[in-house]
Design a protein around this motif. Structure first.
Motif: not given
Length: 603
Positions: A275, A281, A285, A290-291
């Protein structure tokens, strides 16, 4: 061995009209591979099925960029291009990057602009408006660059066939470098250098499979080599830091994930997981990612949102997102792209309904050509892709949005039919105004009056190729429902990243009852799969409600043999296996000889 009725190749047995063929490999080579490299027999069998032997397997399983990277100077014009770039740095020239408005263009322009700026170059990026300017360099843009004092223009993911605009740039005293990967014509436009592995004056090689961002990365490798030789005063940054962009552009342009591309994506995913890119990033989001990112996330979560700017919004949004270092700016750009993607989806669904009606009326055609003055030009490529997946034929979708004299078209192909070559041939015959592309995708412009002659030309060319191929799904073996667990997915992870040229392993589940099926989202379906012993597994089928597959699964009146792939579904922090259904055959047909791919699968 394969089931007897599938060996007979009876397409009517599949609800989607496809034949199923099992990849098969000799047992002894598979066992030898497993023993030599200490591999799970399942992984060894799949590798052998795909023609990957002991010599190729180590590089496939652990792709390293240093091993896959060729000598960049094998590409024609590379020597003159790197010298011209060095000259621009030394003289402090103003450089303008002109890039395409898709993900490949956005990642290419972000990569090149950031690297050049880190070396002290004066660089601006220009992304053309899809509706007002269309694809590729244009004369007004070249003239505008001249008034701004631009001395060097670099075109990315375009320019190989831009004869008029590049000639105008030369007349105005500006130099042009082309970095591209699209199919070229025998003659090339005026330029300092054209870096394109698909030039006709070059031998075909694996480099022909690179996206433009991959060609751009190789050019930078050559440039850095030249700078070191010349004793460049500034410290050189590590190009590896930008591999996340290379991976994103490669996957989204549907390049084959083999050789160098596989190394790009495998290593790029590691960079992305760290990230480091502020814009990516923010986009992850917004997309709920999230993984650890995978090639799937690049192609279906991040890519469509970046593409939305060029399709239905402001073309420069993608490049701006990928180059910003301001977290607040990145968040705002990501939210804007997410909203544009939702608007794109609505436009797509409306156009697709109309396109399907037209496609069904062309069932006897080798190539589907659908058109409308009401479709937004930004979504015709997606419509073509959706039709290609459903009908398994080459498709051109065209929009006469602005006028009958200014149609824009986008094509998507199936293996074995090169659209880029077809478009070039049509252009040379005067059947279209212009166009270009590569094997699996192409773009063109034409008038409404040219539509019928163009369709007739396509049909004539495709008929000459021979009998129409029945669509086939290949699978890697049979999977008992009891064998569908997370540990199997961990074993299969060695084969990632998946994508074009290296699809996710497919399996067949036999004698499965479909229970509790219900629509999910706009056009998807979720269900519970139950075998004869009462063992259950979550199932899902995407974009199926308007197909025969969705109809049959919703009925759930009889057992089926199901073909698909096993995925990990993460929900509220919990991981569980999920079977993604691609096709089905009624279990009452034929006698299956159910031999698992390896003994491990039966346990």
């Amino acid at each position: 061995m394969s089931p007897s009725f599938l060996q007979a190749q009876v397409p009517a047995l599949s609800v989607l009209g496809k034949t199923w063929t099992q990849r098969t490999a000799a047992t002894l080579p598979s066992l030898a591979l497993a023993q030599r490299l200490s591999l799970d027999p399942l992984v060894a069998s799949i590798l052998t099925n795909r023609g990957i032997g002991p010599d190729e397997a180590p590089a496939f399983l652990e792709p390293k960029l240093r091993d896959a990277m060729p000598d960049p100077f094998v590409l024609k014009d590379m020597d003159v291009v790197v010298k011209r770039l060095k000259q621009a740095l030394d003289r402090g020239e103003r450089i303008m990057i002109f890039a395409d408005y898709d993900v490949d263009g956005a990642t290419s322009s972000a990569l090149l602009s950031q690297v050049l700026k880190s070396l002290g170059a004066k660089v601006d990026v220009y992304i053309p408006d899809r509706l007002k300017e269309g694809y590729g360099p244009n004369v007004p843009a070249m003239e505008a660059f001249h008034t701004k004092g631009v001395q060097l223009i670099i075109t990315l993911d375009c320019g190989t066939n831009a004869f008029g605009p590049l000639l105008r740039a030369k007349e105005l005293g500006m130099d042009v470098i082309v970095i591209d990967h699209h199919e070229a014509e025998p003659l090339l436009p005026e330029a300092v250098g054209i870096i394109n592995p698909n030039r006709l004056d070059m031998e075909k090689s694996d480099l022909c499979q690179l996206a433009a961002v991959g060609v751009c990365f190789i050019t930078l490798v050559a440039f850095f080599s030249h700078l070191r030789t010349e004793g460049f005063a500034r410290p050189l940054p590590s190009l590896l830091n930008w591999l996340d962009l290379v991976a994103l552009g490669t996957v989204c342009d549907v390049m084959r994930l083999q050789g160098l591309n596989r190394a790009f994506v495998a290593q790029g995913l590691k960079v992305m997981a760290a990230r480091q890119n502020v814009g990516l990033c923010a986009l992850m989001d917004v997309g709920g990612l999230r993984e650890k990112p995978s090639a799937y996330h690049l192609g279906f979560v991040l890519g469509p949102r970046i593409n939305a700017g060029g399709r239905v919004g402001e073309a420069s949004l993608g490049t701006r997102l990928l180059t910003t270092e301001d977290p607040l700016d990145a968040k705002n750009l990501a939210m804007r792209l997410d909203q544009l993607n939702k608007e794109r989806q609505a436009l797509e669904e409306e156009a697709l309904a109309d396109a399907l009606t037209q496609a069904y009326s062309q069932s006897d055609k080798r190539c589907l050509v659908v058109a409308s003055p009401h479709w937004h030009p930004g979504i015709i490529g997606i419509v073509a892709g959706r039709l290609k997946e459903q009908f398994h034929k080459p498709v051109f979708a065209l929009s006469f949005w602005s006028s009958p004299e200014d149609g824009k078209g986008s094509g998507r192909s199936v293996p074995g039919i090169c659209l880029g070559s077809l478009v070039h041939a049509a252009k040379q015959k005067g059947l279209i105004l212009g166009g270009g592309g590569h094997a699996m995708a192409a773009g063109l412009s034409l008038t409404e009056a040219q539509l019928a002659p163009f369709q007739a030309f396509l049909e004539e060319r495709l008929v000459a190729l021979g009998d129409e191929q029945i669509p086939t799904l290949t699978y890697d073996g049979f999977l008992p429902l009891e064998g569908a667990h997370l540990s199997l997915l961990e074993t299969l992870a060695l084969l990632e990243p998946y994508g074009q040229g290296n699809p996710s392993p497919r399996f067949v589940l036999t004698d499965i009852s479909v229970k509790k099926a219900f629509p999910m989202g706009q056009n998807h379906l979720k269900c519970t799969l139950v075998n004869q012993h009462g063992k259950e597994l979550e199932g899902v089928a995407f974009r199926c409600l308007d197909t025969a597959l969705g109809v049959q699964l919703l009925k759930g009146t009889e057992p089926y043999h199901l073909l698909g792939s096993l995925k990990k579904n993460t929900w509220q922090g919990q991981d569980k296996p999920q079977f993604v259904i691609e096709d089905a055959v009624s279990a009452r047909y034929g006698n299956w000889v159910k031999e698992p791919l390896t003994q491990d699968l039966a346990s």
